[in-house]
Write an enzyme that holds these catalytic residues in place. Structure first.
Site, PDB file in Angstrom:
ATOM      1  N   HIS A  50      -3.220   2.659  -4.230  1.00 52.73           N
ATOM      2  CA  HIS A  50      -3.340   4.191  -6.030  1.00 52.73           C
ATOM      3  C   HIS A  50      -4.407   4.719  -5.005  1.00 52.73           C
ATOM      4  O   HIS A  50      -5.553   4.583  -3.795  1.00 52.73           O
ATOM      5  CB  HIS A  50      -3.634   2.818  -7.114  1.00 52.73           C
ATOM      6  CG  HIS A  50      -4.785   2.103  -6.599  1.00 52.73           C
ATOM      7  ND1 HIS A  50      -5.046   0.862  -6.480  1.00 52.73           N
ATOM      8  CD2 HIS A  50      -6.272   2.665  -6.576  1.00 52.73           C
ATOM      9  CE1 HIS A  50      -6.130  -0.043  -6.771  1.00 52.73           C
ATOM     10  NE2 HIS A  50      -6.887   1.041  -6.166  1.00 52.73           N
TER      11      HIS A  50
HETATM   12  P1  TYD Z   1      -5.328  -3.363  -8.826  1.00 53.11           P
HETATM   13  O1  TYD Z   1      -6.090  -2.420  -8.640  1.00 53.11           O
HETATM   14  O2  TYD Z   1      -4.059  -3.533  -9.148  1.00 53.11           O
HETATM   15  O3  TYD Z   1      -5.693  -3.534  -7.454  1.00 53.11           O
HETATM   16  P2  TYD Z   1      -5.634  -3.808  -6.070  1.00 53.11           P
HETATM   17  O4  TYD Z   1      -5.512  -2.035  -5.926  1.00 53.11           O
HETATM   18  O5  TYD Z   1      -6.154  -3.858  -5.407  1.00 53.11           O
HETATM   19  O6  TYD Z   1      -3.874  -4.337  -5.600  1.00 53.11           O
HETATM   20  O7  TYD Z   1      -5.903  -4.577 -10.283  1.00 53.11           O
HETATM   21  C1  TYD Z   1      -5.292  -5.630 -10.335  1.00 53.11           C
HETATM   22  C2  TYD Z   1      -5.534  -6.777 -11.569  1.00 53.11           C
HETATM   23  O8  TYD Z   1      -6.870  -6.205 -11.714  1.00 53.11           O
HETATM   24  C3  TYD Z   1      -4.964  -5.247 -12.548  1.00 53.11           C
HETATM   25  O9  TYD Z   1      -4.384  -6.188 -13.613  1.00 53.11           O
HETATM   26  C4  TYD Z   1      -6.403  -4.745 -13.538  1.00 53.11           C
HETATM   27  C5  TYD Z   1      -7.382  -6.208 -13.279  1.00 53.11           C
HETATM   28  N1  TYD Z   1      -8.884  -5.113 -12.733  1.00 53.11           N
HETATM   29  C6  TYD Z   1     -10.041  -5.539 -13.792  1.00 53.11           C
HETATM   30  O10 TYD Z   1      -9.662  -6.190 -14.659  1.00 53.11           O
HETATM   31  N2  TYD Z   1     -10.761  -4.821 -13.195  1.00 53.11           N
HETATM   32  C7  TYD Z   1     -11.504  -4.559 -12.234  1.00 53.11           C
HETATM   33  O11 TYD Z   1     -12.488  -4.427 -11.934  1.00 53.11           O
HETATM   34  C8  TYD Z   1     -10.160  -4.641 -11.128  1.00 53.11           C
HETATM   35  C9  TYD Z   1     -10.247  -3.780  -9.608  1.00 53.11           C
HETATM   36  C10 TYD Z   1      -9.072  -4.713 -11.674  1.00 53.11           C
END
Ligand code: TYD
Length: 134
Positions: A50
């Site tokens: 992303h």
């Molecule tokens: P995500 O951003 O998809 O992780 P990555 O990009 O590392 O694969 O986040 C995973 C989950 O955690 C998603 O449900 C959103 C949640 N999240 C939060 O609640 N707070 C945060 O600060 C972050 C980074 C993620």
């Protein structure tokens, strides 16, 4: 422009071991509103995929290593984050992927904003469209 903006942190080590201190607007070039860390990641799992519309982040592997890929829609660059003394600055509208987490890797991320799902661009084609100004 180089996508891989790294920051070398001073190591305040002595005979007892090492210590690194990160402060807002000093080693970290923004006000830190959020800290999160990724750990327990299986070897074959890749994360990220992303970009953010308005968010600055610094990523540091405080333990272990992982391979970071950054992409601005025109070029794609990669590097290993493999030292607790090395941060990677990831600015607005940069697509990021994290691959090849080592066992025991702890990836610490310092962020300039609170969590906001509306700030994410999770579709790569949509990301390219925004980058082309469409
Ligand atoms: P995500 O951003 O998809 O992780 P990555 O990009 O590392 O694969 O986040 C995973 C989950 O955690 C998603 O449900 C959103 C949640 N999240 C939060 O609640 N707070 C945060 O600060 C972050 C980074 C993620």
């Amino acid at each position: 422009m180089n996508l891989l903006k790294t920051i070398d942190f001073a190591q305040l080590g002595d005979e007892r071991g090492s210590l690194i201190s990160l402060e807002a607007n000093k080693q970290i070039p923004f006000d830190i509103k959020r800290v999160y860390y990724i750990y327990g990641t299986e070897k074959e799992v890749a994360r990220g995929f992303h970009a953010h519309k308005q968010l600055q982040q610094v990523a540091v592997c405080v333990a272990g290593k992982c391979r970071m890929i950054l992409d601005d829609g025109k070029k794609r660059e990669e590097m290993w984050l493999d030292s607790p003394a090395k941060g990677l600055l990831i600015e607005d509208m940069v697509w990021r992927e994290m691959h090849d987490f080592s066992e025991g890797c702890v990836l610490l991320v310092l962020a300039s904003e609170h969590y906001d799902e509306a700030d994410y661009v999770r579709d790569y084609q949509q990301f390219l469209k925004i980058q082309r100004g469409e």
